[in-house]
Every structure is written in C-alpha cells, then in structure tokens.
Design an enzyme around this catalytic site. Structure first.
Site, short mmCIF file in Angstrom:
data_model
loop_
_atom_site.label_atom_id
_atom_site.label_comp_id
_atom_site.label_asym_id
_atom_site.label_seq_id
_atom_site.Cartn_x
_atom_site.Cartn_y
_atom_site.Cartn_z
N HIS A 27 3.15 -2.20 0.05
CA HIS A 27 2.72 -3.15 -1.53
C HIS A 27 1.80 -4.32 -0.75
CE1 HIS A 27 6.33 -5.99 -1.00
NE2 HIS A 27 5.80 -6.03 0.05
N CYS A 46 1.55 -11.94 3.22
CA CYS A 46 2.07 -10.81 2.13
C CYS A 46 0.91 -10.68 1.15
CB CYS A 46 3.48 -10.80 1.55
SG CYS A 46 4.88 -11.38 2.77
N HIS A 52 1.08 -3.89 2.89
CA HIS A 52 2.15 -4.30 4.61
C HIS A 52 2.75 -3.44 3.86
CE1 HIS A 52 3.16 -7.62 2.19
NE2 HIS A 52 4.78 -7.18 2.82
N HIS A 54 7.32 -1.47 5.04
CA HIS A 54 8.01 -1.53 4.39
C HIS A 54 8.92 -0.44 4.92
CE1 HIS A 54 8.06 -5.71 4.48
NE2 HIS A 54 7.66 -5.69 3.03
N ASP A 105 9.27 6.78 -2.33
CA ASP A 105 9.24 7.12 -0.88
C ASP A 105 7.80 6.88 -0.49
OD1 ASP A 105 9.86 7.37 1.42
OD2 ASP A 105 10.29 9.99 1.31
N HIS A 106 7.21 6.58 0.27
CA HIS A 106 5.54 7.26 0.70
C HIS A 106 4.48 6.66 0.23
CE1 HIS A 106 7.74 8.30 4.16
NE2 HIS A 106 7.11 8.81 4.65
N GLU A 150 14.41 -5.46 2.47
CA GLU A 150 13.33 -5.28 2.54
C GLU A 150 12.76 -5.26 3.74
OE1 GLU A 150 10.12 -8.69 1.84
OE2 GLU A 150 9.53 -7.62 0.49
#
Ligand SMILES: Nc1nc2c(c(=O)[nH]1)N=C([C@H](O)[C@H](O)COP(=O)(O)OP(=O)(O)OP(=O)(O)O)CN2
Ligand SMILES: [Zn+2]
Length: 161
Positions: A27, A46, A52, A54, A105-106, A150
């Site tokens: 994100h 950020c 980037h 997580h 996810d992904h 996070e």
C-alpha cells in the site's frame, strides 16, 4: 432457579475465541485531500510513490456467553450447551477466507480494493474494512474485536464502536 437440569449462574460469563490469519499486501499512505507536499510531510517514507509491503497479522475474536448466564438475550450468542462452541472455528475460517484472504492477500490495497480508492489504507481503516466485511457474515452480536499487527510494533484494535 427454574427447574433446569443445570445451575444458572449469577452475573455475566463470557467466552472469547480468536482465530489468527496472516496476509501479505502492499500500500501507499496518500490522501487525495492533501497536496503532494502535505502527503510527503505527513506520511514520510510511507508515502513512497511505488508503495511498500507488509505481512499483516489479523486476530479475529468472537464472543459468547456461558449458557448458564442469567442474562440471556437474543443479541449476544451463547456458548452452545451441546457443542460447547461459541461458533465452530472451521466456519470462522471460511468467513475469514471470504472477508480477508480473497480481497486482501497479495493485493495492492489502494489499487485492487475499491474501498481504498478514496480511503487512506492505514491500519485503522483496514480494521474497519475487515470488521464491516466480517460482521455481515456472522450472526448478530458474535464479532467482538479485530486486531491487526501491521508490523510487530504497530498494532490496531477495532471493536465496531
Ligand atoms: N496511525 C497510523 N500511523 C501509521 C500507519 C498506520 O496504519 N496508522 N502506517 C504506517 C506505515 O504504513 C508504515 O509502514 C509503518 O512502518 P514502520 O514505521 O517502518 O514500522 P515500524 O514502526 O514497525 O518500524 P521501525 O522502523 O522498525 O520502528 C506509518 N504510520
Ligand atoms: Zn505501511
């Protein structure tokens, strides 16, 4: 006591069960309501234009009252007297798949998840998103808390309030 074959218990007795799920996503913290300069100033690294990633960890907690509680009501589910379950964790796993894994996810949260088109993809907003998705799938009053890690150090809790 009401002639039951079990003893009613005074006061509230509530059980909580939690299922943990991890997912990976990228994100960028960026608000369309702010200038480029303001975004850089507020979100710092950020706000990196290319984003980037997580490895998020989510803890989904549901609750149920002990069946002997005197304060029975239709709003809060009970730990079932026969099965001993607040809910079957196998069912919770299926709902988590639908509400968390399939959409998130992904994924690039900002590009792939329509909810975040105009909502900044902070962990606070992610917790609200997950709550809103899961609460629609579960019986009324069952969902208690969404906790998101996070990072190991950045943790958000949302209880639907
Ligand atoms: N209130 C919020 N603040 C911040 C959020 C958020 O979701 N809510 N998110 C971020 C970033 O997404 C960022 O990725 C955080 O990463 P980072 O600062 O690198 O994480 P750590 O604190 O765990 O890393 P260390 O550098 O090791 O301390 C920022 N703010
Ligand atoms: Zn981040």
């Amino acid at each position: 006591m009401g002639g039951n074959d079990y003893h009613e218990t005074e006061g509230e007795r509530v059980g909580f069960i939690t299922r943990v799920q991890s997912f990976s996503a990228c994100h960028r913290l960026h608000s369309k309501s702010l200038s480029e300069e303001e975004n850089r100033k507020i979100f710092g690294k950020c706000n990196n234009p290319n984003g980037h990633g997580h490895n998020y960890k989510v803890e989904v907690t549901v609750r149920g009252k002990d069946y002997r509680t005197l304060f029975r009501d239709s709003v809060h589910p009970q730990i079932d007297r026969v099965t001993g379950m607040v809910m079957n964790l196998t069912d919770l796993k299926k709902h988590i798949e639908e509400a968390i894994m399939i959409p998130l996810d992904h994924k690039n949260l900002d590009e792939d998840v329509p909810y975040f088109a105009d909502v900044v993809s902070t962990t606070e907003n992610l917790a609200v998103y997950i709550w809103d998705s899961l609460v629609k799938l579960l019986p009324p009053g069952l969902l208690y808390e969404i906790k998101i890690y996070e990072t190991e150090k950045n943790i958000v809790v949302y209880r639907g309030e």
